[in-house]
Every structure is written in structure tokens, then in C-alpha cells.
Design a protein around this motif. Structure first.
Motif, PDB file in Angstrom:
ATOM      1  N   ALA A 131       0.857  -1.184   0.000  1.00 62.23           N
ATOM      2  CA  ALA A 131       0.000   0.000   0.000  1.00 62.23           C
ATOM      3  C   ALA A 131       0.897   1.240   0.000  1.00 62.23           C
ATOM      4  O   ALA A 131       2.125   1.135   0.103  1.00 62.23           O
ATOM      5  CB  ALA A 131      -0.913  -0.007   1.215  1.00 62.23           C
ATOM      6  N   ARG A 132       0.292   2.425  -0.106  1.00 67.98           N
ATOM      7  CA  ARG A 132       1.082   3.652  -0.196  1.00 67.98           C
ATOM      8  C   ARG A 132       0.766   4.599   0.948  1.00 67.98           C
ATOM      9  O   ARG A 132      -0.340   4.580   1.513  1.00 67.98           O
ATOM     10  CB  ARG A 132       0.810   4.360  -1.527  1.00 67.98           C
ATOM     11  N   VAL A 133       1.746   5.395   1.295  1.00 68.98           N
ATOM     12  CA  VAL A 133       1.525   6.444   2.288  1.00 68.98           C
ATOM     13  C   VAL A 133       0.425   7.362   1.768  1.00 68.98           C
ATOM     14  O   VAL A 133       0.408   7.740   0.593  1.00 68.98           O
ATOM     15  CB  VAL A 133       2.826   7.229   2.550  1.00 68.98           C
ATOM     16  N   GLY A 134      -0.506   7.705   2.649  1.00 68.19           N
ATOM     17  CA  GLY A 134      -1.658   8.501   2.260  1.00 68.19           C
ATOM     18  C   GLY A 134      -2.858   7.677   1.865  1.00 68.19           C
ATOM     19  O   GLY A 134      -3.914   8.217   1.533  1.00 68.19           O
ATOM     20  N   GLU A 135      -2.720   6.352   1.923  1.00 67.61           N
ATOM     21  CA  GLU A 135      -3.808   5.455   1.529  1.00 67.61           C
ATOM     22  C   GLU A 135      -4.635   5.060   2.746  1.00 67.61           C
ATOM     23  O   GLU A 135      -4.115   4.884   3.844  1.00 67.61           O
ATOM     24  CB  GLU A 135      -3.222   4.210   0.864  1.00 67.61           C
ATOM     25  N   ARG A 136      -5.934   4.929   2.535  1.00 67.21           N
ATOM     26  CA  ARG A 136      -6.831   4.335   3.538  1.00 67.21           C
ATOM     27  C   ARG A 136      -7.301   3.003   2.984  1.00 67.21           C
ATOM     28  O   ARG A 136      -7.752   2.923   1.839  1.00 67.21           O
ATOM     29  CB  ARG A 136      -8.017   5.238   3.840  1.00 67.21           C
ATOM     30  N   ILE A 137      -7.182   1.959   3.784  1.00 72.21           N
ATOM     31  CA  ILE A 137      -7.548   0.623   3.341  1.00 72.21           C
ATOM     32  C   ILE A 137      -8.424  -0.064   4.374  1.00 72.21           C
ATOM     33  O   ILE A 137      -8.389   0.252   5.565  1.00 72.21           O
ATOM     34  CB  ILE A 137      -6.302  -0.249   3.072  1.00 72.21           C
ATOM     35  N   ALA A 138      -9.222  -0.997   3.881  1.00 67.13           N
ATOM     36  CA  ALA A 138      -9.996  -1.887   4.746  1.00 67.13           C
ATOM     37  C   ALA A 138      -9.413  -3.286   4.604  1.00 67.13           C
ATOM     38  O   ALA A 138      -9.233  -3.776   3.481  1.00 67.13           O
ATOM     39  CB  ALA A 138     -11.466  -1.885   4.353  1.00 67.13           C
ATOM     40  N   VAL A 139      -9.111  -3.903   5.729  1.00 65.93           N
ATOM     41  CA  VAL A 139      -8.486  -5.229   5.732  1.00 65.93           C
ATOM     42  C   VAL A 139      -9.357  -6.180   6.542  1.00 65.93           C
ATOM     43  O   VAL A 139      -9.784  -5.840   7.657  1.00 65.93           O
ATOM     44  CB  VAL A 139      -7.069  -5.185   6.348  1.00 65.93           C
ATOM     45  N   VAL A 140      -9.631  -7.335   5.986  1.00 62.54           N
ATOM     46  CA  VAL A 140     -10.267  -8.417   6.745  1.00 62.54           C
ATOM     47  C   VAL A 140      -9.185  -9.474   6.976  1.00 62.54           C
ATOM     48  O   VAL A 140      -8.655 -10.050   6.026  1.00 62.54           O
ATOM     49  CB  VAL A 140     -11.472  -9.011   6.004  1.00 62.54           C
ATOM     50  N   ILE A 141      -8.851  -9.687   8.235  1.00 65.10           N
ATOM     51  CA  ILE A 141      -7.768 -10.591   8.614  1.00 65.10           C
ATOM     52  C   ILE A 141      -8.352 -11.959   8.968  1.00 65.10           C
ATOM     53  O   ILE A 141      -9.205 -12.073   9.857  1.00 65.10           O
ATOM     54  CB  ILE A 141      -6.973 -10.031   9.802  1.00 65.10           C
ATOM     55  N   ALA A 142      -7.912 -12.984   8.257  1.00 69.92           N
ATOM     56  CA  ALA A 142      -8.390 -14.342   8.499  1.00 69.92           C
ATOM     57  C   ALA A 142      -7.973 -14.820   9.886  1.00 69.92           C
ATOM     58  O   ALA A 142      -6.942 -14.389  10.420  1.00 69.92           O
ATOM     59  CB  ALA A 142      -7.829 -15.286   7.440  1.00 69.92           C
ATOM     60  N   PRO A 143      -8.741 -15.715  10.501  1.00 68.02           N
ATOM     61  CA  PRO A 143      -8.385 -16.210  11.844  1.00 68.02           C
ATOM     62  C   PRO A 143      -6.968 -16.754  11.940  1.00 68.02           C
ATOM     63  O   PRO A 143      -6.275 -16.507  12.932  1.00 68.02           O
ATOM     64  CB  PRO A 143      -9.432 -17.302  12.093  1.00 68.02           C
ATOM     65  N   ASP A 144      -6.525 -17.485  10.915  1.00 65.99           N
ATOM     66  CA  ASP A 144      -5.181 -18.059  10.968  1.00 65.99           C
ATOM     67  C   ASP A 144      -4.092 -17.000  10.899  1.00 65.99           C
ATOM     68  O   ASP A 144      -2.937 -17.260  11.269  1.00 65.99           O
ATOM     69  CB  ASP A 144      -4.982 -19.060   9.822  1.00 65.99           C
ATOM     70  N   ASP A 145      -4.414 -15.805  10.408  1.00 62.11           N
ATOM     71  CA  ASP A 145      -3.454 -14.710  10.320  1.00 62.11           C
ATOM     72  C   ASP A 145      -3.639 -13.683  11.428  1.00 62.11           C
ATOM     73  O   ASP A 145      -2.957 -12.665  11.456  1.00 62.11           O
ATOM     74  CB  ASP A 145      -3.601 -13.977   8.976  1.00 62.11           C
ATOM     75  N   GLY A 146      -4.592 -13.955  12.342  1.00 57.20           N
ATOM     76  CA  GLY A 146      -4.963 -12.957  13.335  1.00 57.20           C
ATOM     77  C   GLY A 146      -4.233 -13.104  14.647  1.00 57.20           C
ATOM     78  O   GLY A 146      -3.112 -13.613  14.702  1.00 57.20           O
ATOM     79  N   VAL A 164      -9.480  -0.982   9.634  1.00 57.76           N
ATOM     80  CA  VAL A 164      -9.493   0.166   8.727  1.00 57.76           C
ATOM     81  C   VAL A 164      -8.313   1.044   9.095  1.00 57.76           C
ATOM     82  O   VAL A 164      -8.172   1.459  10.245  1.00 57.76           O
ATOM     83  CB  VAL A 164     -10.814   0.943   8.813  1.00 57.76           C
ATOM     84  N   VAL A 165      -7.433   1.315   8.120  1.00 55.61           N
ATOM     85  CA  VAL A 165      -6.133   1.925   8.397  1.00 55.61           C
ATOM     86  C   VAL A 165      -5.882   3.127   7.495  1.00 55.61           C
ATOM     87  O   VAL A 165      -6.110   3.065   6.283  1.00 55.61           O
ATOM     88  CB  VAL A 165      -4.989   0.907   8.165  1.00 55.61           C
ATOM     89  N   ASP A 166      -5.400   4.211   8.104  1.00 58.27           N
ATOM     90  CA  ASP A 166      -4.781   5.312   7.369  1.00 58.27           C
ATOM     91  C   ASP A 166      -3.260   5.163   7.513  1.00 58.27           C
ATOM     92  O   ASP A 166      -2.750   5.123   8.643  1.00 58.27           O
ATOM     93  CB  ASP A 166      -5.181   6.672   7.945  1.00 58.27           C
ATOM     94  N   ILE A 167      -2.546   5.066   6.401  1.00 60.48           N
ATOM     95  CA  ILE A 167      -1.082   4.984   6.455  1.00 60.48           C
ATOM     96  C   ILE A 167      -0.547   6.413   6.443  1.00 60.48           C
ATOM     97  O   ILE A 167      -0.532   7.074   5.405  1.00 60.48           O
ATOM     98  CB  ILE A 167      -0.520   4.160   5.296  1.00 60.48           C
ATOM     99  N   VAL A 168      -0.120   6.876   7.597  1.00 65.36           N
ATOM    100  CA  VAL A 168       0.248   8.274   7.786  1.00 65.36           C
ATOM    101  C   VAL A 168       1.665   8.556   7.309  1.00 65.36           C
ATOM    102  O   VAL A 168       1.945   9.601   6.705  1.00 65.36           O
ATOM    103  CB  VAL A 168       0.092   8.667   9.274  1.00 65.36           C
TER     104      VAL A 168
END
Length: 312
Positions: A131-146, A164-168
């Protein structure tokens, strides 16, 4: 699910969980292995501007057997790479119940630094790399990766997480300054392709005083004596030629006040510029002194290779 306000909850507990679950090799994936968009992540509805509290909703239970991410707001900054330290504002939810696990203010006051390396939750790493700085993303993390079962956060083994993340901001992944000549007699530093240093001790007597050289001269901000820095480093015992500590081992840089470092190392870093790489020889009096500490015997002379990646 109900829409959340800008309340900060259980931040310390969540940060610990996100930095204690990854296995070896997580950060070595290429950007091609970053989490793709998928049906689950597309169900997360997010409105609002980058840097402002997002309005988030999703159907519950929201489950996925794979970690997925969807871009909400495009970023124009540098692309985030594996092993890099980033600063983010984020909201985290239990995908099954919709309950918030952590909510941020999204005003800069609650930004948190994460190293996207082997010491960080694999779902978080997969969600953010590429992803890029300045991007907002929604991530669904699977149980095995959580984060696994966590009674305090009321997360079960089958719960997906919604993030939900803002990459500052993204700090340098390695020193990028211009190569410099250093004085004879200092240890040599040999770099792998990814920047991992190897320290080669010279022959001759052990230095009695603090000595350091600038191997790469960065063009970034100058480090103040009271700064908190982002650094990658390897520490070596002169007497045994053995590494006693290295952030490169987990590919996770460290965010640390200079006041928390051995005095000699802090002195060498103070006044240098971001992007620089140093080799530092620290005598016992400016290191850990006459007391043993961890893998460092009493009275040890220390050698460091340190990359200055940023100022926090």
C-alpha cells in the motif's frame, strides 16, 4: 453493526497482540504476496476523508478464510515494503460480533508505529505491504493470520478481524545516504543485498574511548540530543565477536528515545542525519558498565552498525 465514535480503547493490549503472533519469514514476502482485494474486504463500507474519523459499517458475522484488503482512498506517497516501519491510525473490530477492539482519533494524536516484519501479526503485515503512504484501506484478517484466542479482547479462534487503516507515514527501510570513507582502525561493515549488516573487527588493541565513523551520509533531518529515533542496528561483542542483539534478525526496526540507548551509542547518533549509517565502538563506561546485562558480559566493549531511518 453500530457506527463508532473516536474513542480510544484497549490500545496497549491490541498493540501487544498485533506484535506477538507472527512466525519467521513473514516480512520476507514480496509485494506480489500482499493481500488481494476480495469479497469480504469489499463488504466493509468506509466513508470520510483521510485523516478524519471514518464512518465504518459491515455486516456481521463477517468471516474470511484468507486475509483481504480493499483500497478506500488512494495514496500518492511511497509504497510500503516488507520490513519497513510505518505510522498508522487504525480502527480494529471483531468481524463476528462487530465489536470495536481499538478505535483511533485519526487526528495524529493516536498514530502508532509498526514494523512490518517478523515480529508483527502476519495479517497486519499482509494487509499493509505494497500500500502507499496517504492510503486508507480496509483489511479483513483471516483467523489463521490474526491474534488467535484472546480472552481479554473477547476474540475466539474462529473470529476474523476487520481493520481500517490510514497509512500516515513510512520511515526509511534502510540507510540510503552517500557512501563515506572512514578512518582506519574502525570495524568494517559488509551489507547483504537487503541491507543486513555484518561487522568485521580489525586486528589490534581494543579501543579505550568512544569511536565512530559515518559509513553513509544521509540528507534527512538532523537528530537532536533528546530525539526519539527509528533505527535498525546490530550489536556485537568485541571480545567474542558475537552478535548480542539485532533488529535485522526479525526485520523490525526499533523506535527508541536516545536516552534509552547506551550512552556511547546515543552520543554517536545525536547530531547525525536521517538516512545515515554509522559504525560505533562503545567502551564499557559508555555502554553497560561493570554489570552484566542479558547476553552482554560485564565490562564489555560493544560494536554497533546502526541505520538512522527516521525521527519520530
Amino acid at each position: 453493526m453500530r457506527k463508532a465514535s473516536a474513542l480510544i480503547i484497549t490500545a496497549g493490549l491490541v498493540m501487544t497482540a498485533l506484535t506477538a503472533c507472527a512466525g519467521p519469514g513473514t516480512a520476507q514476502a514480496s509485494c506480489d504476496a500482499g493481500a488481494p482485494s476480495g469479497a469480504a474486504s469489499k463488504l466493509v463500507s468506509v466513508t470520510g476523508d483521510f485523516g478524519a474519523v471514518p464512518d465504518i459499517s459491515f455486516p456481521t458475522p463477517l468471516k474470511s478464510s484468507t486475509t483481504q484488503r480493499t483500497e478506500i482512498i488512494a495514496g500518492s506517497g511511497p509504497q510500503v515494503v516488507p520490513g519497513q516501519m510505518v505510522s498508522v491510525e487504525s480502527n480494529l473490530y471483531n468481524g463476528t460480533t462487530g465489536e470495536p477492539l481499538q478505535l483511533s482519533a485519526f487526528d495524529g494524536s493516536t498514530a502508532v508505529e509498526f514494523g512490518l516484519g517478523d515480529a508483527t501479526n502476519p495479517g497486519f503485515v499482509a494487509g499493509l505491504v505494497c500500500a502507499r503512504v496517504g492510503e486508507r484501506i480496509a483489511v479483513v484478517i483471516a483467523p489463521d493470520d490474526g491474534i488467535g484466542v484472546n480472552d481479554q479482547l473477547r476474540v475466539s479462534a474462529t473470529d476474523s478481524l476487520v481493520l481500517v487503516v490510514d497509512i500516515v507515514k513510512a520511515f526509511l527501510p534502510r540507510a540510503d545516504g552517500a557512501d563515506q570513507a572512514v578512518a582506519n582502525g574502525l570495524p568494517a561493515v559488509v551489507l547483504d543485498a537487503d541491507g543486513t549488516p555484518g561487522i568485521v573487527l580489525p586486528s589490534g588493541d581494543v579501543p579505550k574511548a568512544l569511536e565512530f565513523g559515518v559509513l553513509k551520509k544521509g540528507t534527512g533531518e538532523k537528530v537532536a540530543s533528546d530525539a526519539t529515533v527509528v533505527i535498525h542496528y546490530t550489536g556485537l561483542l568485541w571480545a567474542s565477536d558475537k552478535v548480542f542483539e539485532s533488529t535485522w534478525a526479525t526485520r523490525t526496526p526499533r523506535v527508541v528515545p536516545l536516552s534509552d540507548l547506551p550512552q556511547g551509542l546515543a552520543t554517536a547518533i545525536s547530531g547525525q542525519t536521517v538516512g545515515s549509517q554509522l559504525v560505533v565502538v562503545v567502551p564499557p563506561a559508555l555502554g553497560f558498565g561493570p554489570a552484566a546485562q542479558g547476553q552482554v558480559p560485564a565490562g564489555s566493549t560493544l560494536v554497533y552498525s546502526v541505520d538512522i531511518l527516521g525521527i519520530n
